[in-house]
Design a protein around this motif. Structure first.
Motif, short mmCIF file in Angstrom:
data_model
loop_
_atom_site.label_atom_id
_atom_site.label_comp_id
_atom_site.label_asym_id
_atom_site.label_seq_id
_atom_site.Cartn_x
_atom_site.Cartn_y
_atom_site.Cartn_z
N LEU A 89 0.81 -1.22 0.00
CA LEU A 89 0.00 0.00 0.00
C LEU A 89 0.85 1.27 0.00
O LEU A 89 0.41 2.31 -0.49
N GLU A 96 -3.31 2.79 -7.36
CA GLU A 96 -4.23 2.17 -6.42
C GLU A 96 -4.84 0.87 -6.96
O GLU A 96 -4.99 -0.10 -6.23
N LYS A 99 -2.29 -1.83 -6.70
CA LYS A 99 -2.12 -2.23 -5.30
C LYS A 99 -3.23 -3.21 -4.90
O LYS A 99 -2.96 -4.22 -4.25
N GLN A 100 -4.46 -2.89 -5.28
CA GLN A 100 -5.58 -3.76 -4.92
C GLN A 100 -5.46 -5.14 -5.59
O GLN A 100 -5.74 -6.16 -4.98
#
Length: 128
Positions: A89, A96, A99-100
């Protein structure tokens, strides 16, 4: 979850404070706790909350998870997972969505390996 091990936590905190070359008062001020309260934690007389541990970790510039493990709040294996997630994170080089996706893949591998480990234990004959 492991049991609360306040004595070891106090010793560990004292050692971290000394390595950071901070006096008891300096660390107490930086963490926003009273000097007597910090002294009691270091001597193993008080059980700090997770929030206080987080404040101390920030003041010492160490991972809060490390203090949670020392205090028995977090299991060593749990810490590894938390730290891995935090690193993903915090990585500024990926967006983003990426990252997810990484976190989803990581979690699927953990579940797969836990299931494999569980099956191995079921297949083993009892030892007498």
């Amino acid at each position: 979850m492991a049991s609360l091990n306040v004595g070891n936590l106090g010793e560990y905190l004292r050692e971290q404070r000394r390595q950071a070359q901070l006096s008891l008062r300096q660390l107490a001020d930086a963490a926003g706790v009273s000097n007597p309260y910090l002294s009691q934690i270091e001597r193993g007389l008080r059980k700090p909350s997770a929030e206080i541990l987080q404040q101390l970790a920030k003041a010492l510039r160490i991972s809060a998870e490390t203090l949670y493990v020392q205090a028995g709040i977090l299991d060593e294996r749990d810490r590894d997972e938390v730290e891995t997630r935090a690193v993903i994170l915090a990585d500024p080089s990926i967006n983003e969505r990426q990252k997810q996706v990484l976190l989803q893949i990581y979690e699927s591998f953990r579940k797969e390996n836990a299931a494999d480990e569980s099956e191995r234990h079921e297949e083993m004959p009892p030892t007498n």
